[in-house]
Write an enzyme that holds these catalytic residues in place. Structure first.
Site, PDB file in Angstrom:
ATOM      1  N   ARG A  61       0.936  -1.463   0.100  1.00 25.29           N
ATOM      2  CA  ARG A  61      -0.077  -0.054  -0.026  1.00 25.29           C
ATOM      3  C   ARG A  61       0.742   1.229   0.008  1.00 25.29           C
ATOM      4  O   ARG A  61       0.528   2.319  -0.389  1.00 25.29           O
ATOM      5  CB  ARG A  61      -0.730  -0.066   1.299  1.00 25.29           C
ATOM      6  CG  ARG A  61      -2.071  -0.606   1.229  1.00 25.29           C
ATOM      7  CD  ARG A  61      -3.154  -0.674   2.120  1.00 25.29           C
ATOM      8  NE  ARG A  61      -3.895  -1.706   2.423  1.00 25.29           N
ATOM      9  CZ  ARG A  61      -5.049  -1.549   1.665  1.00 25.29           C
ATOM     10  NH1 ARG A  61      -5.440  -0.405   1.104  1.00 25.29           N
ATOM     11  NH2 ARG A  61      -5.928  -2.663   1.461  1.00 25.29           N
ATOM     12  N   ASP A 140     -10.927   0.190  -5.651  1.00 23.09           N
ATOM     13  CA  ASP A 140     -11.541  -0.217  -4.126  1.00 23.09           C
ATOM     14  C   ASP A 140     -11.186  -1.845  -4.207  1.00 23.09           C
ATOM     15  O   ASP A 140     -11.971  -2.283  -2.975  1.00 23.09           O
ATOM     16  CB  ASP A 140     -12.613   0.104  -3.766  1.00 23.09           C
ATOM     17  CG  ASP A 140     -12.732   0.166  -1.895  1.00 23.09           C
ATOM     18  OD1 ASP A 140     -11.755  -0.015  -1.500  1.00 23.09           O
ATOM     19  OD2 ASP A 140     -13.952   0.025  -1.645  1.00 23.09           O
ATOM     20  N   LEU A 175     -13.881   6.862  -6.161  1.00 22.65           N
ATOM     21  CA  LEU A 175     -12.439   6.956  -6.853  1.00 22.65           C
ATOM     22  C   LEU A 175     -12.293   5.706  -7.769  1.00 22.65           C
ATOM     23  O   LEU A 175     -12.644   4.689  -7.457  1.00 22.65           O
ATOM     24  CB  LEU A 175     -11.712   7.157  -5.862  1.00 22.65           C
ATOM     25  CG  LEU A 175     -11.360   8.507  -5.149  1.00 22.65           C
ATOM     26  CD1 LEU A 175     -10.373   8.612  -4.065  1.00 22.65           C
ATOM     27  CD2 LEU A 175     -11.439   9.920  -6.308  1.00 22.65           C
ATOM     28  N   SER A 222     -19.681   3.538  10.420  1.00 16.98           N
ATOM     29  CA  SER A 222     -19.686   2.825   8.943  1.00 16.98           C
ATOM     30  C   SER A 222     -18.930   1.684   9.197  1.00 16.98           C
ATOM     31  O   SER A 222     -19.249   0.662   8.820  1.00 16.98           O
ATOM     32  CB  SER A 222     -19.034   3.848   7.956  1.00 16.98           C
ATOM     33  OG  SER A 222     -19.662   4.686   7.502  1.00 16.98           O
ATOM     34  N   ASP A 248     -23.229   8.783   7.185  1.00 17.08           N
ATOM     35  CA  ASP A 248     -23.077  10.112   6.299  1.00 17.08           C
ATOM     36  C   ASP A 248     -22.717  11.336   6.897  1.00 17.08           C
ATOM     37  O   ASP A 248     -22.787  12.353   6.676  1.00 17.08           O
ATOM     38  CB  ASP A 248     -23.953   9.975   5.134  1.00 17.08           C
ATOM     39  CG  ASP A 248     -23.854   8.969   4.207  1.00 17.08           C
ATOM     40  OD1 ASP A 248     -22.888   8.771   4.017  1.00 17.08           O
ATOM     41  OD2 ASP A 248     -24.898   8.626   3.671  1.00 17.08           O
ATOM     42  N   CYS A 250     -20.458  12.716   8.826  1.00 16.40           N
ATOM     43  CA  CYS A 250     -19.302  13.507   8.570  1.00 16.40           C
ATOM     44  C   CYS A 250     -19.163  14.303   7.175  1.00 16.40           C
ATOM     45  O   CYS A 250     -18.654  15.455   7.073  1.00 16.40           O
ATOM     46  CB  CYS A 250     -18.007  13.059   9.081  1.00 16.40           C
ATOM     47  SG  CYS A 250     -17.683  11.499   7.954  1.00 16.40           S
TER      48      CYS A 250
END
Length: 380
Positions: A61, A140, A175, A222, A248, A250
């Site tokens: 990573r 992802d 993304l 989450s 959701d 934040c």
């Protein structure tokens, strides 16, 4: 930039937008040297919780080259999934109706992996056909640091809640990335525009941010409702409220959302039944009905057991005694996770005398230690 490269990138961006992408930027493969240190800090603190795969893949990573040594450039793409403008479509509308459940905006439609992956492949093929080189696509699904790369490419910046924020799309975008062996000119990084704002930090129901730009996933709703494998720790159950898949708060608090628009990709427009589903209906789901309702949705991946765990917590927090019959039916469910959470929900809504009678009878036959613990701790 030479004329040939400019022509290639113009054609590439036009193709990307035709495929539904809302942002296209480029980062050099070596543009995130600080990401590894941030990841090490996150893992050293144990903030990943039960997500052991993060530590297992940490070495790959740290940088794109660690994952694929031949990569020279990373093309980062954004696809908007913004909620609609109707009042009931607001990300936090469910909080006003305790008989309904809140599903995170990103999961109210088709699974984004299914939507984006194929289009990334088509876009990557387009690039190779025009310029050669080799490519790999990710959405992802591999140890890729998408958010730092998105910031380095200029799609947005990592806000204090650690998510990527865009001046054009707010907080509501997915993304995807195309790794290529081509040397492409970087777009330039986006700078941080958060300033002194801490709206996202102050909005978190469980105080999951130890400091700005740091997230303790173990406290994040989450994580707790999607990734956490077993019973949700008692300390967080009341704070979860009626959030049944993700959170959701934040994201919705970010002032930059004033520039966001509703999703234009048809497959990312919310299904009506996913916006504020009724808890009474969800409590009745058997495995077949669960799979049918959430076919093609990210929700399906967590399975009925974990989902009903979340719904039962919402039911226990609802104050609605009309749900007691549905909850009581789940005390005999085959899944121990469901049974145990049903015990907690029952304890929140039923009279003490009724609960104690149930408890005495249940402890005579219940063999699962986790469920027995729920009976012993409830209403104590």
């Amino acid at each position: 930039m030479d004329r040939k490269t400019q022509k290639l990138l113009t054609a590439f961006e036009e193709k990307a937008r035709a495929l539904g992408f809302d942002g296209v930027k480029i980062a050099a493969a070596d543009s995130i040297p600080e990401a590894g240190e941030r990841l090490r800090h996150f893992l050293d603190k144990g903030y990943e919780g039960s997500m052991g795969w993060m530590a297992e893949t940490a070495d790959r990573r740290y940088s794109p080259q660690a994952l694929w040594p031949e990569v020279r450039s990373v093309i980062m793409l954004a696809m908007n999934y913004g909620p609609g403008s109707a009042p009931h479509e607001h990300p936090l509308a469910h909080l006003a109706d305790k008989t309904s459940g809140g599903i995170s905006v990103y999961a109210r439609h088709r699974d984004y992996h299914d939507v984006i992956k194929g289009r990334l492949k088509e876009l990557a093929s387009f690039l190779v056909s025009r310029s050669g080189g080799d490519v790999k696509v990710f959405v992802d699904t591999a140890p890729v640091m998408e958010k730092p790369l998105g910031e380095a490419a200029g799609l947005g910046w990592q806000g204090k809640h650690t998510n990527l924020v865009s001046r054009d799309l707010g907080s509501w975008f997915f993304l995807g990335s195309i790794f290529t062996t081509l040397d492409l000119p970087p777009s330039g990084a986006e700078r941080d525009h958060c300033g002194s704002c801490r709206a996202c930090l102050d909005s978190c129901p469980t105080n999951a941010f130890p400091a700005p730009y740091q997230l303790d996933a173990r406290r994040c709703i989450s994580y707790l409702t999607i990734e956490h494998p077993g019973p949700i720790p008692g300390a967080f159950r009341k704070a979860i409220g009626n959030r049944i898949y993700g959170c959701d708060d934040c994201l919705a608090a970010c002032p930059w959302n004033k520039f966001a628009e509703a999703a234009r990709e048809a497959k990312l427009i919310a299904r009506e039944e996913m916006i504020t589903p009724k808890l009474a209906d969800l409590l009745s789901l058997d495995d077949t009905a669960f799979r049918q309702l959430f076919s093609g949705s990210p929700v399906k991946r967590i399975g009925r057991g974990k989902f009903l765990r979340n719904v039962l917590i919402a039911a226990g927090n609802s104050g609605e005694t009309e749900l007691l019959g549905k909850i009581e039916a789940l005390l005999d469910d085959a899944d121990a996770l469901v049974r145990g959470t049903a015990v907690w929900a029952l304890g929140q809504l039923s009279a003490q005398e009724d609960f104690q009678a149930r408890k005495t009878a249940a402890l005579r036959v219940e063999t699962d230690e986790t469920v027995r613990s729920e009976w012993l701790l409830a209403q104590s």
